[in-house]
Design a protein around this motif. Structure first.
Motif, mmCIF file in Angstrom:
data_model
loop_
_atom_site.group_PDB
_atom_site.id
_atom_site.type_symbol
_atom_site.label_atom_id
_atom_site.label_comp_id
_atom_site.label_asym_id
_atom_site.label_seq_id
_atom_site.Cartn_x
_atom_site.Cartn_y
_atom_site.Cartn_z
ATOM 1 N N GLY A 38 -57.964 5.945 31.601
ATOM 2 C CA GLY A 38 -57.097 7.123 31.615
ATOM 3 C C GLY A 38 -57.701 8.270 30.845
ATOM 4 O O GLY A 38 -57.668 9.432 31.295
ATOM 5 N N THR A 41 -60.884 9.698 32.659
ATOM 6 C CA THR A 41 -60.494 10.435 33.861
ATOM 7 C C THR A 41 -59.948 11.801 33.491
ATOM 8 O O THR A 41 -60.330 12.825 34.073
ATOM 9 N N SER A 42 -59.066 11.846 32.495
ATOM 10 C CA SER A 42 -58.449 13.124 32.108
ATOM 11 C C SER A 42 -59.457 14.073 31.479
ATOM 12 O O SER A 42 -59.339 15.298 31.638
ATOM 13 N N SER A 189 -54.565 9.374 35.765
ATOM 14 C CA SER A 189 -54.693 9.100 34.330
ATOM 15 C C SER A 189 -53.394 8.541 33.771
ATOM 16 O O SER A 189 -53.400 7.627 32.939
#
Length: 434
Positions: A38, A41-42, A189
């Motif tokens: 997460g 990805t963010s 995310s």
């Protein structure tokens, strides 16, 4: 501080041969993997959305990254004081839930075409603040779950999961932004943080946190104890200074890098994500090497050489031009090498910190090092944006990449660089009041 032998005999912790058979360790590992997916990805989705969709300039991208990093400076020391008095599982699941909600709300807002730069700033700050809680608690949690002489092995496994996240996170973020939409990428995310929440909340082992006195010390006193402990240990003091130098210049490098790839090299969001994802396989290799190299060649020698090689590889990036056939393979190589050696440094440094720190000081020591080491990252991000506007991305990349070499130089000139194959464990170190 308990010795290694006493730690192994502790019935509340798994013995070495049962590390992977321990259900709570596996739950922590799964949760950490999902949380890192997460996060990574963010870290790609939000800047790419700002650059490619909202057409943010270099200064605005620098501000966005700085806003997400500011909570490290504002909250780390306070969080460290709290972590030493609370169950790390509780803090980690609350942080996961908060990040999932923040990014979920951002995804809904984006689908309604209302996600602009101000909203991105709010989301970046919220996610950054909750990540401080998760990261400090996660670093303290392993010490409470496994035997002390298994910290390198446990850290290698957990950092390996971070490596897997570095493989999938950036690539997934870049693909989703390019192929689908930024809101869906943001939502991905949120899903990973929700999965981490579900896994970590199932940890049920009682943690060996210090007993609370009837009148616990004030938070400022506890923060001061953590600062004094880290400042008084030569190895930890050097870790702080070297980390601060690295993180400051790395933040500047990454701000310029995220502008250089799509604008100067004309790479798509997918190509940018794949290039960044090459850090993941390298980090996985670095995690495996960290389980063997320090005990064979010495912790100090491994730290200095790995930091010099990993940081120095970025000096080759400004030489790349256009979209030639060698551009993407060269970027993949740079990120793979950086991932390998930076991860080797990360795991070795964490083992040093955890070994020389008493159990009752783990949270505060981790938070102090995070505060000093990561506290300058907002300024580094702002510097990267400023230099990119003033000097252009190519020159700025060269200057900031040279700055990263200050970190291995500091380690080479300190007692940290002279650590041998075994780590010193201070005898008779008092455990400060909790």
């Amino acid at each position: 501080m308990p010795s290694s032998s006493s730690a192994v005999s502790d019935p509340g912790r798994p013995v070495p041969s049962r590390l992977w058979r321990d259900a709570d360790f596996r739950r922590l590992w799964v949760g950490q993997t999902a949380s890192q997916l997460g996060e990574h990805t963010s870290l790609v989705v939000l800047p790419l959305f700002a650059v490619l969709t909202l057409h943010a300039g270099a200064g605005q991208l620098g501000v966005l990254r700085a806003v997400g990093q500011t909570p490290i400076l504002l909250l780390s020391l306070f969080v460290g004081a709290w972590v030493d008095r609370w169950r790390t599982r509780t803090l980690m699941v609350l942080a996961d839930a908060g990040r999932a909600l923040a990014l979920g709300a951002a995804a809904v807002t984006g689908l309604l075409a209302g996600l602009g730069l101000p909203a991105l700033f709010v989301v970046a700050f919220a996610v950054g603040a909750l990540s401080v809680f998760f990261d400090v608690a996660y670093q303290a949690s392993l010490v409470r779950l496994v035997a002390r002489d298994q910290l390198v092995r446990g850290n290698s496994a957990l950092e390996g999961s971070r490596s897997a996240a570095q493989i999938g996170g950036p690539a997934l973020g870049g693909v989703l932004v390019s192929v689908l939409s930024a809101p869906i990428a943001v939502a991905s995310s949120a899903v990973f943080f929700a999965l981490s929440f579900l896994s970590i909340r199932r940890i049920d082992r009682s943690e060996s946190i210090p007993e609370r006195s009837e009148r616990p010390p004030r938070v400022w006193r506890r923060i001061h104890e953590g600062l004094r402990f880290v400042a008084g240990d030569a190895s930890l003091r050097t870790v702080c200074l070297a980390s601060a130098a690295f993180q400051f210049f790395f933040a500047a490098v990454m701000t310029v890098y995220l502008l250089f790839l799509p604008r100067d090299l004309h790479l798509s969001g997918t190509a940018v994500g794949l290039a960044l994802a090459a850090t993941g396989p390298g980090a996985l290799l670095g995690s495996l090497l960290a389980a063997r190299l320090p005990s064979r060649f010495g912790h100090g020698a491994v730290l200095v050489s790995a930091a010099a090689l990993g940081d120095g590889v970025f000096l080759s990036v400004p030489a790349l031009h256009g979209t030639s056939v060698v551009t993407v393979p060269a970027l993949l190589t740079v990120n793979f090498v950086f991932g390998t050696f930076s991860q080797l440094v990360n795991v070795t440094v964490m083992a040093v910190r955890q070994t020389v720190t008493p159990d009752g000081m783990q949270g505060r020591a981790a938070a102090t090092i995070n505060f000093v080491g990561m506290g300058l990252t907002p300024l580094g991000s702002l510097l990267g944006g400023f230099l990119a506007e003033a000097w252009g991305t190519r020159t700025s990349l060269l200057v900031t990449a040279l700055g990263m070499l200050v970190s291995p130089a500091l380690m080479a000139l300190s007692p940290l660089g002279r650590l041998g194959r075994t780590l010193p464990v201070p005898s008779g170190t008092p455990v400060p009041s909790a």
